[in-house]
Design an enzyme around this catalytic site. Structure first.
Site, PDB file in Angstrom:
ATOM      1  N   ARG A  48       1.316  -6.033   9.562  1.00 29.77           N
ATOM      2  CA  ARG A  48       0.418  -6.179   8.423  1.00 29.77           C
ATOM      3  C   ARG A  48       1.152  -6.283   7.092  1.00 29.77           C
ATOM      4  NH1 ARG A  48      -4.835  -2.322   9.783  1.00 29.77           N
ATOM      5  NH2 ARG A  48      -5.253  -3.185  11.850  1.00 29.77           N
ATOM      6  N   ASP A 149     -16.288   2.055   0.273  1.00 26.65           N
ATOM      7  CA  ASP A 149     -15.087   1.961   1.093  1.00 26.65           C
ATOM      8  C   ASP A 149     -13.904   1.868   0.141  1.00 26.65           C
ATOM      9  OD1 ASP A 149     -14.743   1.181   4.312  1.00 26.65           O
ATOM     10  OD2 ASP A 149     -13.009   0.653   3.094  1.00 26.65           O
TER      11      ASP A 149
END
Length: 291
Positions: A48, A149
């Site tokens: 990532r 979030d």
């Protein structure tokens, strides 16, 4: 992990990624988002963050992490956090919670306030909204949902409310037809949540580790599912201690299937399978400790 081990060699990977680099990543993401990365996550972290190195044109993990630690690039900090956040979700995930939610909503005074504190790409808050619509038999139920979030990318997805049609595979055709609009032409294969549902939800970025959530509402329901598993016990306890004062006396807290809050916070008691309610006596003791 052996001190002299290396996660990768220069010859086998595009970027060198040493054990020290991985430990620096673990420290940074823990301080920023409270996420406790297991040692088994090295491959995931490399994959990532290598994308971030390519995107920024930085040639090494050492230089990239140095830049983050200098603290001046808020945009890259956001991208770093987004990259390491896991967002596994689906509509009506852990389906046993939603009939409990529906029955609870029918007993409450209006307006009803709900916080979905780990909203990811929006499937969970939209599932809450659909449940409210069904409970009150209207597309305009008396509920207000805050969906938060830490990851800004997934919040944008949730706010747009557009999904691949295969995301509805496990949903009944009646429910899908009632709450979603099918795309045509270039939008074939996509669905969009009905505007009435989207109007029930406010999407907002909140880092649960932040000192100020910017939320002062008293909630009837808090969903905090499948996010606490990424935090260590002390972090879990601090977050739960902060939830308690934001909950009305008869409010419910919904947890994920593998999460147990009884041993990390004194303010709650178990009501049902991964569903909690405030324990008045324990809440009072917790408030005294914080005073």
């Amino acid at each position: 992990m052996k001190p002299n081990s290396q996660a990768r060699s220069e010859g086998s990977k595009e970027f060198e990624f040493t054990a020290r680099d991985f430990e620096r990543v673990r420290t940074l993401i823990y301080k920023k988002a409270g996420i406790a990365l297991a040692e088994s996550k090295q491959e995931m972290v490399y994959s990532r963050l290598a994308r971030r190195l390519r995107a920024t044109g930085i040639g090494s993990f050492v230089t990239y992490l140095d830049k983050l630690e200098q603290g001046g690039d808020a945009e890259e900090w956001e991208a770093f956090t987004n990259a390491l956040t896991t967002n596994l979700t689906s509509f009506f995930r852990e389906a046993h919670h939603f009939p409990i939610l529906a029955e609870h909503l029918k007993k409450l005074k209006e307006p009803i306030e709900i916080w979905c504190s780990a909203a990811s790409t929006g499937e969970e808050p939209y599932s809450i909204a659909m449940t409210a619509c069904e409970a009150f038999n209207t597309l305009t139920p008396p509920v207000r949902i805050i969906a938060t979030d830490i990851d800004t990318n997934v919040l944008n997805t949730g706010a747009n409310g557009v999904y691949s049609i295969d995301r509805l595979d496990k949903m009944s055709p009646e429910r899908a037809k009632k709450f979603f609009l099918r795309g045509k032409g270039e939008r074939e294969g996509l669905v969009r949540v009905r505007p009435e549902l989207r109007q029930l939800i406010t999407f907002k970025q909140v880092n649960l580790l932040s000192d100020n959530w910017g939320i002062n509402t008293q909630f009837d329901v808090i969903f905090c599912r499948n996010v606490m598993i990424y935090f260590d016990k002390p972090t879990q306890g601090k977050i739960l201690d902060r939830f308690a004062p934001l909950m009305k006396p008869d409010a419910l807290l919904f947890a994920g299937h593998s999460e147990n809050f009884l041993y990390v916070c004194d303010a709650f008691k178990l009501r049902g399978k991964t569903v909690y309610e405030l324990d008045p006596e324990k809440k009072a003791r917790a408030q005294l400790r914080r005073a």
